[in-house]
Design an enzyme around this catalytic site. Structure first.
Site, PDB file in Angstrom:
ATOM      1  CB  CYS A 113      33.430  38.927  38.216  1.00 52.13           C
ATOM      2  SG  CYS A 113      32.645  39.186  39.810  1.00 52.13           S
ATOM      3  CG  HIS A 246      34.789  42.468  36.785  1.00 52.14           C
ATOM      4  ND1 HIS A 246      33.425  42.573  36.687  1.00 52.14           N
ATOM      5  CD2 HIS A 246      35.063  42.201  38.088  1.00 52.14           C
ATOM      6  CE1 HIS A 246      32.901  42.358  37.881  1.00 52.14           C
ATOM      7  NE2 HIS A 246      33.868  42.134  38.744  1.00 52.14           N
ATOM      8  CG  ASN A 276      31.479  43.582  41.088  1.00 51.43           C
ATOM      9  OD1 ASN A 276      31.032  43.020  40.090  1.00 51.43           O
ATOM     10  ND2 ASN A 276      32.483  43.090  41.793  1.00 51.43           N
TER      11      ASN A 276
END
Ligand code: UT7
Length: 319
Positions: A113, A246, A276
Site C-alpha cells: 500500500c 492511504h 482499500n
C-alpha cells in the site's frame, strides 16, 4: 536546480460496484459493521478478465492527456503493484508496450500500500539526477484476486483500481520532500505468503492480516513520517493544504489527521467509495480531488502511505 513536478493525474475504476449489502448476501457480515469499523460503503471489483495493466492503461492515458503529453514523451515508467499481471515481465513493461512506448526504463515497485509513495519518490530522484525528463508513475491493483472471499475479516476491506501521475522536470518544486521506510520484522502482520512452485502454489495465495496490529502500526508511523517530510522543508502541518493518506480505514485516516493536528476539511477521503485499493488508493484520491477542483495549482499536498512489508512513507508535493 532540477525538481520534478506533477503535471497530470488520471485514474480508472472497474465498472462493477459491490456494496456492503451485496457482501452481506454472501457472507456473515453487515453494512452496519463494515461502515462502523472501516467507513467503507462500496468498492469497485474488476471483471475476472481484467488485469492491473488493463486498469493502468486508461489511468495513464488520462494522466498524459491532463499533462498535454504524448506517450512517446515519457522516459521512465514505474508501476506500483502487489497484483501484477504476471510473475514477469513486469506490469510496467506490459503498460509500456500498450502505450506504444519503446526504450525507456520500466519497472514495478513492490511496497504494497506504500507502493505509490515509493514510486513517486524514486521517480523524483531519477528526474532530479538530470538523466530523465519525465516519468509516468502508476499504482494499479486487482486485490480482489488475492482475497479469500470466505474470510469476512479481509474480503470486505479491499477494492480494485488504478491511479496515475505524470512527473516532469521543472525549475520549481514539485515534489518538495519524501521519506521512505520499511521494517521487514513485521512481515507477518500483513502478507500473501505464497509463491508459484513447480506448477502449483506453495503456501497461501490469499491475503492474511492481523487487523489490529496493522491498525496500531499505521496510526503510529503515518504521523511520524508526515512530520519527517515536513522537517526536510522546515515546514509544519499548518503549511499543508491537503492530506491524502492511504485509504484503508476511515478510523485510521481520522486518527492520523488528529495526531497531526490537521482539520478534517483538509482530508481527501475515498475509502467510503473505493475501499482499500492498496497502491492505487493515493493516486486515485489525488486524481479525484484534482478533477473536482478541490486541489488547486500552488497548493501543498501531503501523501502518506503504510502497507505490507511493513513499509511506510510520505511525499510532500506542490501541485
Ligand atoms: O492497507 C493496509 C492494510 N490494512 C489496514 O490498514 C487495516 C487495518 N485494520 C483495520 O482496519 C481493522 O482492524 C479492521 C477493520 C480490519 C477490523 O476492525 P476491528 O475493530 O479491529 O475489529 P476486530 O478485528 O477486533 O473484530 C471485532 C469483531 C470480531 O468478532 P468477536 O471476536 O468480537 O466476536 C470479528 O470476528 O468483528 C468480527 N468481524 C466481523 N463482523 C462482521 C470481523 N470482520 C467482520 C465482518 N463483519 N466483515
Amino acid at each position: 536546480m532540477i525538481y520534478s513536478k506533477i503535471v497530470g493525474t488520471g485514474s480508472c475504476l472497474p465498472e462493477k460496484v459491490v456494496t456492503n449489502e451485496d457482501l452481506a448476501m454472501r457472507m456473515d457480515t453487515s453494512d452496519e459493521w463494515i461502515r462502523a469499523r472501516t467507513g467503507i460503503r462500496q468498492r469497485h471489483i474488476a471483471d475476472v478478465s481484467q488485469t492491473s495493466s488493463d486498469l493502468a492503461v486508461p489511468a495513464s492515458l488520462q494522466a498524459l492527456a491532463a499533462a498535454g503529453m504524448a506517450p512517446a514523451e515519457v522516459d521512465l515508467i514505474i508501476v506500483a503493484t502487489s497484483t501484477p499481471d504476471h510473475v514477469f515481465p513486469s506490469t510496467a513493461c506490459l503498460l509500456q508496450a500498450r502505450l506504444g512506448i519503446k526504450g525507456c526504463p520500466a519497472f514495478d515497485i513492490q511496497a504494497v500500500c506504500t507502493g505509490f509513495v515509493y514510486g513517486l519518490a524514486v521517480a523524483d530522484k531519477f528526474i532530479r539526477s538530470g538523466q530523465h525528463k519525465s516519468a509516468l508513475v502508476v499504482g494499479a491493483e486487482v486485490f480482489s484476486r488475492i482475497l479469500d472471499w470466505n474470510d469476512r475479516s479481509t474480503a470486505v476491506l479491499f477494492g480494485d483500481g488504478a491511479g496515475a501521475v505524470v512527473l516532469r522536470a521543472d525549475s520549481r518544486p514539485g515534489v518538495m520532500a519524501s521519506a521512505l521506510h520499511a521494517d521487514g520484522s513485521h512481515a507477518d502482520i500483513l502478507s500473501v505468503p505464497g509463491n508459484i512452485c513447480r506448477g502449483g502454489i506453495a503456501g497461501s495465495p490469499f491475503l492474511q492480516m492481523d487487523g489490529q496490529a496493522v491498525f496500531k502500526f499505521a496510526v503510529k508511523v503515518l504521523n511520524g513520517v508526515a512530520r519527517e517530510a515536513l522537517e526536510q522543508c522546515a515546514l509544519t502541518t499548518r503549511d499543508i493544504d491537503w492530506l491524502i493518506p492511504h485509504q484503508a480505514n476511515v478510523r485510521i485516516i481520522d486518527a492520523t489527521a488528529k495526531r497531526l493536528g490537521i482539520d478534517a476539511s483538509k482530508l481527501v477521503v475515498t475509502v467510503d467509495r473505493h475501499g482499500n485499493t492498496s497502491a492505487a488508493s493515493i493516486p486515485l484520491a489525488l486524481d479525484l480531488a484534482v478533477r473536482d477542483g478541490r486541489i488547486q495549482p500552488g497548493q501543498r499536498v501531503m501523501l502518506i502511505g503504510v502497507g505490507g512489508g511493513v513499509t511506510w512513507g510520505a511525499a510532500l508535493v506542490e501541485i
